[in-house]
Motif scaffolding. Structure first.
Motif, PDB file in Angstrom:
ATOM      1  N   LEU A  79      15.234  34.757   3.454  1.00  0.00           N
ATOM      2  CA  LEU A  79      15.729  35.477   2.460  1.00  0.00           C
ATOM      3  C   LEU A  79      14.596  35.606   1.417  1.00  0.00           C
ATOM      4  CD1 LEU A  79      19.201  33.689   2.082  1.00  0.00           C
ATOM      5  CD2 LEU A  79      18.809  36.257   2.813  1.00  0.00           C
ATOM      6  N   GLU A  80      13.512  36.624   1.830  1.00  0.00           N
ATOM      7  CA  GLU A  80      12.388  36.707   0.898  1.00  0.00           C
ATOM      8  C   GLU A  80      12.689  37.381  -0.261  1.00  0.00           C
ATOM      9  OE1 GLU A  80      11.389  37.431   5.260  1.00  0.00           O
ATOM     10  OE2 GLU A  80      12.918  38.193   3.920  1.00  0.00           O
ATOM     11  N   ASN A  81      13.696  38.226  -0.362  1.00  0.00           N
ATOM     12  CA  ASN A  81      14.144  38.994  -1.601  1.00  0.00           C
ATOM     13  C   ASN A  81      14.654  37.880  -2.804  1.00  0.00           C
ATOM     14  OD1 ASN A  81      16.184  38.519   0.555  1.00  0.00           O
ATOM     15  ND2 ASN A  81      17.589  39.616  -0.759  1.00  0.00           N
ATOM     16  N   TYR A  82      14.859  36.551  -2.385  1.00  0.00           N
ATOM     17  CA  TYR A  82      15.218  35.871  -3.358  1.00  0.00           C
ATOM     18  C   TYR A  82      14.292  34.516  -3.586  1.00  0.00           C
ATOM     19  CZ  TYR A  82      19.713  38.249  -2.642  1.00  0.00           C
ATOM     20  OH  TYR A  82      20.746  39.216  -2.624  1.00  0.00           O
ATOM     21  N   CYS A  83      12.948  34.836  -3.132  1.00  0.00           N
ATOM     22  CA  CYS A  83      11.952  33.976  -3.253  1.00  0.00           C
ATOM     23  C   CYS A  83      11.524  34.335  -5.010  1.00  0.00           C
ATOM     24  CB  CYS A  83      10.804  34.131  -2.467  1.00  0.00           C
ATOM     25  SG  CYS A  83       9.275  33.382  -2.668  1.00  0.00           S
ATOM     26  N   PRO A  84      11.275  32.887  -5.428  1.00  0.00           N
ATOM     27  CA  PRO A  84      11.140  33.019  -6.916  1.00  0.00           C
ATOM     28  C   PRO A  84       9.576  33.729  -7.190  1.00  0.00           C
ATOM     29  CG  PRO A  84      11.590  30.879  -6.356  1.00  0.00           C
ATOM     30  CD  PRO A  84      11.632  31.598  -5.308  1.00  0.00           C
ATOM     31  N   ASP A  85       8.777  33.738  -6.111  1.00  0.00           N
ATOM     32  CA  ASP A  85       7.546  34.378  -6.209  1.00  0.00           C
ATOM     33  C   ASP A  85       7.480  35.772  -5.154  1.00  0.00           C
ATOM     34  OD1 ASP A  85       6.406  32.306  -7.812  1.00  0.00           O
ATOM     35  OD2 ASP A  85       6.208  31.090  -5.993  1.00  0.00           O
ATOM     36  N   MET A  86       8.423  36.122  -5.040  1.00  0.00           N
ATOM     37  CA  MET A  86       8.457  37.560  -4.415  1.00  0.00           C
ATOM     38  C   MET A  86       7.574  38.416  -5.069  1.00  0.00           C
ATOM     39  SD  MET A  86      11.462  40.559  -3.867  1.00  0.00           S
ATOM     40  CE  MET A  86      11.909  40.680  -5.611  1.00  0.00           C
ATOM     41  N   ILE A  87       6.710  39.232  -4.441  1.00  0.00           N
ATOM     42  CA  ILE A  87       5.816  40.134  -4.814  1.00  0.00           C
ATOM     43  C   ILE A  87       6.324  41.702  -4.738  1.00  0.00           C
ATOM     44  CG2 ILE A  87       3.614  41.066  -4.686  1.00  0.00           C
ATOM     45  CD1 ILE A  87       2.529  38.315  -3.792  1.00  0.00           C
ATOM     46  N   LEU A  88       6.655  42.265  -5.835  1.00  0.00           N
ATOM     47  CA  LEU A  88       7.131  43.736  -5.728  1.00  0.00           C
ATOM     48  C   LEU A  88       6.200  44.624  -5.179  1.00  0.00           C
ATOM     49  CD1 LEU A  88       9.056  43.669  -9.287  1.00  0.00           C
ATOM     50  CD2 LEU A  88      10.005  43.555  -6.890  1.00  0.00           C
ATOM     51  N   THR A  89       6.442  45.590  -4.459  1.00  0.00           N
ATOM     52  CA  THR A  89       5.818  46.841  -3.995  1.00  0.00           C
ATOM     53  C   THR A  89       4.654  47.259  -4.936  1.00  0.00           C
ATOM     54  OG1 THR A  89       7.316  47.123  -2.216  1.00  0.00           O
ATOM     55  CG2 THR A  89       5.851  48.846  -2.942  1.00  0.00           C
ATOM     56  N   TYR A  90       5.054  47.396  -6.209  1.00  0.00           N
ATOM     57  CA  TYR A  90       4.216  48.106  -7.176  1.00  0.00           C
ATOM     58  C   TYR A  90       4.366  47.287  -8.580  1.00  0.00           C
ATOM     59  CZ  TYR A  90       7.864  50.921  -8.904  1.00  0.00           C
ATOM     60  OH  TYR A  90       9.236  51.312  -9.469  1.00  0.00           O
ATOM     61  N   GLY A  91       3.082  47.325  -9.205  1.00  0.00           N
ATOM     62  CA  GLY A  91       3.280  46.879 -10.610  1.00  0.00           C
ATOM     63  C   GLY A  91       3.135  45.424 -10.951  1.00  0.00           C
ATOM     64  N   VAL A  92       2.723  44.462  -9.984  1.00  0.00           N
ATOM     65  CA  VAL A  92       2.775  43.020 -10.210  1.00  0.00           C
ATOM     66  C   VAL A  92       1.387  42.373  -9.421  1.00  0.00           C
ATOM     67  CG1 VAL A  92       5.363  42.576 -10.323  1.00  0.00           C
ATOM     68  CG2 VAL A  92       4.197  42.469  -8.004  1.00  0.00           C
ATOM     69  N   LYS A  93       1.134  41.319  -9.769  1.00  0.00           N
ATOM     70  CA  LYS A  93      -0.036  40.601  -9.081  1.00  0.00           C
ATOM     71  C   LYS A  93       0.092  40.278  -7.718  1.00  0.00           C
ATOM     72  CE  LYS A  93      -2.663  38.658 -11.997  1.00  0.00           C
ATOM     73  NZ  LYS A  93      -3.358  37.489 -12.882  1.00  0.00           N
ATOM     74  N   TYR A  94      -0.998  40.694  -6.841  1.00  0.00           N
ATOM     75  CA  TYR A  94      -0.851  40.006  -5.459  1.00  0.00           C
ATOM     76  C   TYR A  94      -1.489  39.057  -5.293  1.00  0.00           C
ATOM     77  CZ  TYR A  94      -0.378  40.899  -0.361  1.00  0.00           C
ATOM     78  OH  TYR A  94      -0.143  40.788   1.211  1.00  0.00           O
ATOM     79  N   PHE A  95      -1.626  38.364  -4.154  1.00  0.00           N
ATOM     80  CA  PHE A  95      -2.109  37.181  -3.869  1.00  0.00           C
ATOM     81  C   PHE A  95      -3.880  37.152  -3.991  1.00  0.00           C
ATOM     82  CE2 PHE A  95       1.237  37.045  -0.369  1.00  0.00           C
ATOM     83  CZ  PHE A  95       1.939  36.176  -0.852  1.00  0.00           C
ATOM     84  N   ASP A  96      -4.467  38.432  -3.795  1.00  0.00           N
ATOM     85  CA  ASP A  96      -5.625  38.624  -4.130  1.00  0.00           C
ATOM     86  C   ASP A  96      -6.157  38.782  -5.776  1.00  0.00           C
ATOM     87  OD1 ASP A  96      -4.997  41.273  -4.473  1.00  0.00           O
ATOM     88  OD2 ASP A  96      -6.158  41.727  -2.542  1.00  0.00           O
TER      89      ASP A  96
ATOM     90  N   THR B 236      -5.002  41.486  -7.307  1.00  0.00           N
ATOM     91  CA  THR B 236      -5.121  42.789  -7.592  1.00  0.00           C
ATOM     92  C   THR B 236      -3.764  43.146  -8.068  1.00  0.00           C
ATOM     93  OG1 THR B 236      -4.569  43.424  -5.491  1.00  0.00           O
ATOM     94  CG2 THR B 236      -6.911  43.466  -6.466  1.00  0.00           C
ATOM     95  N   ILE B 237      -3.510  44.319  -8.700  1.00  0.00           N
ATOM     96  CA  ILE B 237      -2.074  44.688  -8.914  1.00  0.00           C
ATOM     97  C   ILE B 237      -1.529  45.692  -7.965  1.00  0.00           C
ATOM     98  CG2 ILE B 237      -0.531  45.905 -10.675  1.00  0.00           C
ATOM     99  CD1 ILE B 237      -1.733  43.287 -11.722  1.00  0.00           C
TER     100      ILE B 237
END
Length: 361
Positions: free
Chosen positions: A113-130, A132-133
Protein backbone atom coordinates in the motif's frame (compact mmCIF):
# COMPACT_ATOMS: atom_id res chain seq x y z
CA UNK A 1 32.05 2.82 -15.88
CA UNK A 2 28.43 2.32 -16.86
CA UNK A 3 27.25 3.61 -13.51
CA UNK A 4 29.21 6.84 -13.84
CA UNK A 5 27.76 7.34 -17.32
CA UNK A 6 24.26 7.11 -15.83
CA UNK A 7 25.11 9.86 -13.36
CA UNK A 8 26.88 12.08 -15.86
CA UNK A 9 24.32 12.10 -18.63
CA UNK A 10 20.88 13.32 -17.54
CA UNK A 11 18.27 13.61 -20.27
CA UNK A 12 17.15 16.91 -21.74
CA UNK A 13 13.43 17.34 -21.28
CA UNK A 14 10.94 19.92 -22.45
CA UNK A 15 7.56 20.76 -21.01
CA UNK A 16 5.27 23.46 -19.72
CA UNK A 17 5.66 24.70 -16.17
CA UNK A 18 4.13 27.11 -13.69
CA UNK A 19 6.81 29.58 -12.56
CA UNK A 20 4.90 31.32 -9.75
CA UNK A 21 1.62 31.33 -7.81
CA UNK A 22 -0.30 32.82 -10.74
CA UNK A 23 -0.37 29.26 -12.03
CA UNK A 24 0.23 30.44 -15.60
CA UNK A 25 2.06 27.72 -17.54
CA UNK A 26 4.72 28.41 -20.17
CA UNK A 27 7.45 26.47 -22.03
CA UNK A 28 10.23 25.15 -19.83
CA UNK A 29 13.42 23.17 -20.42
CA UNK A 30 14.75 20.93 -17.66
CA UNK A 31 16.59 17.66 -17.02
CA UNK A 32 15.40 14.15 -16.27
CA UNK A 33 17.77 11.73 -14.63
CA UNK A 34 19.57 9.18 -16.76
CA UNK A 35 17.88 5.77 -17.00
CA UNK A 36 18.97 3.93 -13.87
CA UNK A 37 19.24 0.16 -13.53
CA UNK A 38 15.60 -0.21 -12.46
CA UNK A 39 14.22 2.75 -14.41
CA UNK A 40 11.89 2.88 -17.37
CA UNK A 41 12.14 5.84 -19.75
CA UNK A 42 9.19 6.53 -22.01
CA UNK A 43 8.05 9.04 -24.58
CA UNK A 44 4.92 10.75 -23.27
CA UNK A 45 2.01 10.69 -25.72
CA UNK A 46 -0.85 11.98 -23.58
CA UNK A 47 -1.31 13.51 -20.13
CA UNK A 48 -4.61 14.15 -18.39
CA UNK A 49 -5.33 17.36 -16.49
CA UNK A 50 -6.41 16.68 -12.91
CA UNK A 51 -7.95 19.33 -10.64
CA UNK A 52 -4.97 18.86 -8.32
CA UNK A 53 -2.73 20.15 -11.15
CA UNK A 54 -4.56 23.46 -10.87
CA UNK A 55 -4.25 23.54 -7.07
CA UNK A 56 -0.53 22.78 -7.28
CA UNK A 57 0.18 25.25 -10.11
CA UNK A 58 -1.38 28.02 -8.01
CA UNK A 59 0.07 26.78 -4.69
CA UNK A 60 -3.42 26.54 -3.22
CA UNK A 61 -2.26 23.75 -0.90
CA UNK A 62 0.84 25.69 0.21
CA UNK A 63 3.30 22.98 -0.84
CA UNK A 64 4.32 23.91 -4.40
CA UNK A 65 7.92 24.35 -5.52
CA UNK A 66 8.59 26.36 -8.68
CA UNK A 67 9.19 25.87 -11.53
CA UNK A 68 6.54 23.14 -11.45
CA UNK A 69 5.63 20.81 -14.33
CA UNK A 70 2.21 19.33 -13.43
CA UNK A 71 0.63 16.12 -14.65
CA UNK A 72 0.12 12.68 -13.09
CA UNK A 73 -2.09 10.93 -15.63
CA UNK A 74 0.77 10.09 -17.96
CA UNK A 75 0.83 7.52 -20.78
CA UNK A 76 3.32 6.74 -23.50
CA UNK A 77 5.66 4.23 -25.12
CA UNK A 78 8.87 2.85 -23.58
CA UNK A 79 12.08 4.05 -25.27
CA UNK A 80 14.69 2.70 -22.85
CA UNK A 81 14.91 0.35 -19.86
CA UNK A 82 17.58 -0.12 -17.20
CA UNK A 83 19.69 -3.25 -17.00
CA UNK A 84 17.71 -4.70 -14.07
CA UNK A 85 14.21 -3.89 -15.35
CA UNK A 86 12.15 -7.09 -15.55
CA UNK A 87 8.58 -6.06 -16.35
CA UNK A 88 8.97 -3.82 -19.40
CA UNK A 89 10.72 -3.62 -22.73
CA UNK A 90 11.17 -0.97 -25.42
CA UNK A 91 7.89 -0.41 -27.30
CA UNK A 92 5.56 -1.29 -24.41
CA UNK A 93 2.61 0.99 -23.70
CA UNK A 94 2.90 2.26 -20.14
CA UNK A 95 1.64 4.83 -17.69
CA UNK A 96 2.60 6.65 -14.50
CA UNK A 97 0.01 7.94 -12.04
CA UNK A 98 0.19 9.97 -8.85
CA UNK A 99 3.34 8.55 -7.24
CA UNK A 100 6.88 7.63 -8.24
CA UNK A 101 8.44 6.51 -4.97
CA UNK A 102 8.00 5.31 -1.37
CA UNK A 103 10.20 4.08 1.48
CA UNK A 104 9.57 0.34 0.93
CA UNK A 105 10.28 -0.33 4.62
CA UNK A 106 7.15 0.84 6.52
CA UNK A 107 4.05 -1.22 7.32
CA UNK A 108 2.08 0.29 4.44
CA UNK A 109 4.80 -0.55 1.93
CA UNK A 110 5.09 -4.07 3.39
CA UNK A 111 1.36 -4.47 2.77
CA UNK A 112 1.75 -3.26 -0.85
CA UNK A 113 0.00 0.00 0.00
CA UNK A 114 2.65 2.47 -1.15
CA UNK A 115 -0.03 5.16 -1.49
CA UNK A 116 -0.27 5.30 2.33
CA UNK A 117 3.49 5.38 2.93
CA UNK A 118 4.40 8.45 5.06
CA UNK A 119 7.30 9.05 2.66
CA UNK A 120 5.37 8.52 -0.58
CA UNK A 121 6.92 10.60 -3.37
CA UNK A 122 4.43 12.38 -5.62
CA UNK A 123 4.96 12.40 -9.38
CA UNK A 124 5.65 16.13 -9.38
CA UNK A 125 6.54 18.97 -7.05
CA UNK A 126 8.34 17.08 -4.27
CA UNK A 127 11.91 15.98 -3.48
CA UNK A 128 13.04 12.68 -4.98
CA UNK A 129 15.65 10.32 -3.46
CA UNK A 130 18.45 12.06 -5.36
CA UNK A 131 17.49 15.51 -4.04
CA UNK A 132 15.94 16.74 -7.28
CA UNK A 133 12.34 17.95 -7.49
CA UNK A 134 10.01 15.61 -9.36
CA UNK A 135 8.37 16.96 -12.53
CA UNK A 136 5.18 15.69 -14.12
CA UNK A 137 3.69 14.74 -17.43
CA UNK A 138 3.14 18.07 -19.19
CA UNK A 139 6.46 17.19 -20.84
CA UNK A 140 7.99 15.07 -23.58
CA UNK A 141 9.69 12.25 -21.63
CA UNK A 142 9.35 10.49 -18.30
CA UNK A 143 11.80 8.43 -16.24
CA UNK A 144 10.40 6.31 -13.40
CA UNK A 145 11.32 3.28 -11.33
CA UNK A 146 9.63 0.25 -12.91
CA UNK A 147 7.72 -0.43 -9.67
CA UNK A 148 5.71 2.76 -10.29
CA UNK A 149 5.04 2.10 -13.96
CA UNK A 150 1.75 0.52 -15.09
CA UNK A 151 1.37 -1.64 -18.18
CA UNK A 152 -1.39 -0.37 -20.48
CA UNK A 153 -3.21 -3.21 -22.30
CA UNK A 154 -3.23 -2.90 -26.10
CA UNK A 155 -7.00 -2.56 -26.33
CA UNK A 156 -7.20 0.42 -23.94
CA UNK A 157 -6.97 3.74 -25.83
CA UNK A 158 -4.09 5.80 -24.48
CA UNK A 159 -5.84 9.19 -24.64
CA UNK A 160 -9.06 8.24 -22.84
CA UNK A 161 -7.23 5.72 -20.66
CA UNK A 162 -4.82 8.30 -19.21
CA UNK A 163 -7.26 9.81 -16.64
CA UNK A 164 -7.82 6.36 -15.14
CA UNK A 165 -4.34 6.64 -13.58
CA UNK A 166 -5.75 9.18 -11.12
CA UNK A 167 -9.52 9.53 -11.46
CA UNK A 168 -10.00 5.84 -12.16
CA UNK A 169 -7.95 4.40 -9.32
CA UNK A 170 -9.34 6.99 -6.88
CA UNK A 171 -12.83 5.48 -7.23
CA UNK A 172 -11.93 1.87 -8.07
CA UNK A 173 -9.91 1.33 -4.88
CA UNK A 174 -12.67 2.28 -2.41
CA UNK A 175 -15.32 0.33 -4.34
CA UNK A 176 -13.17 -2.77 -3.89
CA UNK A 177 -11.78 -2.13 -0.40
CA UNK A 178 -15.09 -1.21 1.22
CA UNK A 179 -16.88 -4.14 -0.41
CA UNK A 180 -19.14 -2.00 -2.58
CA UNK A 181 -18.39 -4.14 -5.64
CA UNK A 182 -20.84 -6.99 -5.13
CA UNK A 183 -23.44 -7.57 -7.87
CA UNK A 184 -26.89 -6.46 -6.76
CA UNK A 185 -25.64 -3.86 -4.30
CA UNK A 186 -26.94 -0.29 -4.56
CA UNK A 187 -24.28 2.41 -4.51
CA UNK A 188 -24.59 6.19 -4.72
CA UNK A 189 -22.09 8.41 -6.52
CA UNK A 190 -22.02 12.04 -5.37
CA UNK A 191 -20.89 14.47 -8.05
CA UNK A 192 -20.73 13.80 -11.78
CA UNK A 193 -17.33 15.18 -12.74
CA UNK A 194 -13.96 13.69 -13.59
CA UNK A 195 -14.11 11.18 -10.72
CA UNK A 196 -17.85 10.65 -10.58
CA UNK A 197 -18.39 9.69 -14.21
CA UNK A 198 -15.76 6.93 -14.06
CA UNK A 199 -17.12 5.78 -10.68
CA UNK A 200 -20.47 5.16 -12.38
CA UNK A 201 -18.77 3.16 -15.15
CA UNK A 202 -16.71 1.00 -12.76
CA UNK A 203 -19.64 0.31 -10.43
CA UNK A 204 -21.89 -0.67 -13.34
CA UNK A 205 -19.20 -3.01 -14.70
CA UNK A 206 -19.05 -4.63 -11.24
CA UNK A 207 -22.77 -5.38 -11.47
CA UNK A 208 -23.79 -2.73 -8.96
CA UNK A 209 -26.98 -0.65 -9.13
CA UNK A 210 -25.96 3.03 -9.27
CA UNK A 211 -27.71 6.21 -8.19
CA UNK A 212 -26.07 9.51 -9.13
CA UNK A 213 -26.53 12.29 -6.54
CA UNK A 214 -26.00 15.83 -7.83
CA UNK A 215 -26.98 19.41 -7.08
CA UNK A 216 -27.69 19.91 -10.79
CA UNK A 217 -30.86 18.53 -12.34
CA UNK A 218 -29.26 19.29 -15.72
CA UNK A 219 -27.03 16.23 -15.33
CA UNK A 220 -29.92 13.77 -15.04
CA UNK A 221 -30.15 12.87 -18.73
CA UNK A 222 -26.37 12.51 -18.96
CA UNK A 223 -26.25 10.23 -15.91
CA UNK A 224 -29.11 7.97 -16.96
CA UNK A 225 -28.82 7.84 -20.75
CA UNK A 226 -25.12 8.31 -21.44
CA UNK A 227 -23.42 6.80 -18.38
CA UNK A 228 -26.02 4.14 -17.66
CA UNK A 229 -26.85 5.05 -14.05
CA UNK A 230 -30.03 3.43 -12.73
CA UNK A 231 -31.44 6.47 -10.98
CA UNK A 232 -30.72 10.11 -10.20
CA UNK A 233 -31.25 12.23 -7.10
CA UNK A 234 -31.15 16.02 -6.91
CA UNK A 235 -29.52 16.58 -3.53
CA UNK A 236 -31.30 19.93 -3.07
CA UNK A 237 -34.73 18.31 -3.55
CA UNK A 238 -35.80 17.33 -0.05
CA UNK A 239 -38.73 15.24 -1.27
CA UNK A 240 -36.50 13.16 -3.56
CA UNK A 241 -33.90 12.70 -0.85
CA UNK A 242 -36.54 11.77 1.73
CA UNK A 243 -38.05 9.16 -0.59
CA UNK A 244 -34.63 7.54 -1.03
CA UNK A 245 -33.80 7.32 2.70
CA UNK A 246 -32.19 4.05 3.74
CA UNK A 247 -31.83 2.64 0.21
CA UNK A 248 -28.05 2.66 -0.44
CA UNK A 249 -25.44 0.12 0.65
CA UNK A 250 -22.71 2.67 0.14
CA UNK A 251 -21.82 6.07 -1.31
CA UNK A 252 -18.68 7.27 -3.08
CA UNK A 253 -18.51 11.03 -2.46
CA UNK A 254 -16.31 12.71 -5.09
CA UNK A 255 -17.18 16.32 -4.26
CA UNK A 256 -14.37 18.66 -3.16
CA UNK A 257 -16.61 21.63 -2.39
CA UNK A 258 -18.23 22.27 0.99
CA UNK A 259 -21.44 20.23 1.31
CA UNK A 260 -23.59 18.75 4.08
CA UNK A 261 -23.03 15.08 4.99
CA UNK A 262 -26.20 14.47 7.01
CA UNK A 263 -28.49 14.09 3.96
CA UNK A 264 -26.05 11.57 2.47
CA UNK A 265 -25.79 9.56 5.68
CA UNK A 266 -29.59 9.44 5.66
CA UNK A 267 -29.56 7.69 2.29
CA UNK A 268 -27.56 4.76 3.69
CA UNK A 269 -29.05 1.50 4.86
CA UNK A 270 -28.03 0.25 8.30
CA UNK A 271 -24.31 -0.59 8.21
CA UNK A 272 -23.95 1.48 5.05
CA UNK A 273 -20.68 3.22 4.19
CA UNK A 274 -20.06 6.79 3.09
CA UNK A 275 -16.60 6.97 1.50
CA UNK A 276 -14.96 10.34 0.91
CA UNK A 277 -12.60 10.68 -2.05
CA UNK A 278 -13.04 14.42 -2.69
CA UNK A 279 -10.95 16.79 -0.57
CA UNK A 280 -12.81 19.92 0.59
CA UNK A 281 -10.50 22.76 1.65
CA UNK A 282 -12.27 23.19 5.01
CA UNK A 283 -13.50 20.57 7.49
CA UNK A 284 -17.00 19.22 6.92
CA UNK A 285 -19.49 18.85 9.76
CA UNK A 286 -19.98 15.24 10.77
CA UNK A 287 -23.26 14.47 12.58
CA UNK A 288 -22.61 11.49 14.85
CA UNK A 289 -26.12 10.53 15.95
CA UNK A 290 -27.20 9.22 12.50
CA UNK A 291 -24.04 7.07 12.46
CA UNK A 292 -24.84 5.54 15.84
CA UNK A 293 -28.44 4.74 14.94
CA UNK A 294 -27.49 2.65 11.91
CA UNK A 295 -23.98 1.44 12.72
CA UNK A 296 -22.93 3.44 9.67
CA UNK A 297 -19.40 4.22 8.61
CA UNK A 298 -17.70 7.30 7.19
CA UNK A 299 -14.37 6.44 5.59
CA UNK A 300 -11.83 7.80 3.17
CA UNK A 301 -9.59 6.60 0.38
CA UNK A 302 -6.61 8.11 -1.44
CA UNK A 303 -5.70 6.91 -4.95
CA UNK A 304 -4.54 3.27 -4.74
CA UNK A 305 -1.50 1.03 -4.52
CA UNK A 306 0.52 0.03 -7.57
CA UNK A 307 -0.99 -3.46 -7.37
CA UNK A 308 -4.51 -2.00 -7.28
CA UNK A 309 -3.70 0.43 -10.09
CA UNK A 310 -2.57 -2.35 -12.43
CA UNK A 311 -5.64 -4.37 -11.46
CA UNK A 312 -7.85 -1.34 -12.19
CA UNK A 313 -6.28 -0.75 -15.62
CA UNK A 314 -6.69 -4.41 -16.54
CA UNK A 315 -10.33 -4.33 -15.36
CA UNK A 316 -10.96 -1.18 -17.40
CA UNK A 317 -9.49 -2.80 -20.51
CA UNK A 318 -11.59 -5.94 -20.01
CA UNK A 319 -14.81 -3.94 -19.61
CA UNK A 320 -14.03 -1.16 -22.13
CA UNK A 321 -14.02 1.53 -19.46
CA UNK A 322 -12.44 4.86 -20.42
CA UNK A 323 -12.85 8.46 -19.33
CA UNK A 324 -14.93 10.88 -21.38
CA UNK A 325 -12.35 13.35 -22.58
CA UNK A 326 -11.65 16.52 -24.52
CA UNK A 327 -8.24 16.30 -26.19
CA UNK A 328 -6.36 19.61 -26.34
CA UNK A 329 -3.02 20.93 -27.63
CA UNK A 330 -0.43 21.97 -25.05
CA UNK A 331 -0.75 25.66 -25.88
CA UNK A 332 -4.42 25.52 -24.83
CA UNK A 333 -3.49 24.42 -21.32
CA UNK A 334 -3.98 27.79 -19.60
CA UNK A 335 -7.44 28.17 -21.15
CA UNK A 336 -8.23 24.62 -20.07
CA UNK A 337 -7.26 25.49 -16.48
CA UNK A 338 -9.65 28.47 -16.52
CA UNK A 339 -12.41 26.24 -17.85
CA UNK A 340 -11.60 23.68 -15.15
CA UNK A 341 -12.26 26.30 -12.48
CA UNK A 342 -15.76 26.71 -13.95
CA UNK A 343 -16.24 22.93 -14.29
CA UNK A 344 -16.58 23.52 -18.03
CA UNK A 345 -15.39 20.11 -19.20
CA UNK A 346 -17.00 16.73 -19.85
CA UNK A 347 -15.22 15.25 -18.03
CA UNK A 348 -11.45 15.37 -18.36
CA UNK A 349 -9.02 17.40 -20.43
CA UNK A 350 -6.21 15.35 -21.95
CA UNK A 351 -3.18 17.03 -23.52
CA UNK A 352 -1.98 15.60 -26.84
CA UNK A 353 1.68 15.82 -25.84
CA UNK A 354 3.25 13.92 -28.74
CA UNK A 355 1.59 15.93 -31.51
CA UNK A 356 1.58 19.42 -29.99
CA UNK A 357 4.46 19.89 -27.56
CA UNK A 358 7.22 20.05 -30.18
CA UNK A 359 5.52 22.81 -32.12
CA UNK A 360 5.51 24.95 -28.99
CA UNK A 361 9.25 24.69 -28.36
Amino acid sequence: MAKSLEVEHPKKAFGWAAKDTSGHLSPFQFSRRATGKKDVTFKILYCGICHSDLHMARNEWGMSTYPLVPGHEIVGVVTEVGSKVQKFKVGDKVGVGCMVGACHSCDSCADELENYCPDMILTYGVKYFDGTITQGGYSDIMVADEHYVVRIPDNLPLDSGAPLLCAGITVYSPLRYYGLDKPGMHVGVVGLGGLGHVAVKFAKAMGVKVTVISTSVNKKKEALEHLGADSFLVSKDQDEMQAAQGTLDGIIDTVSAMHPLQPLIGLLKSQGKLVMVGAPEKPLELPVFPLLMGRKLVGGSCIGSMKETQEMIDFAAKHNITADIEVIPIDYVNTAMERLVKADVRYRFVIDIANTLKSSS
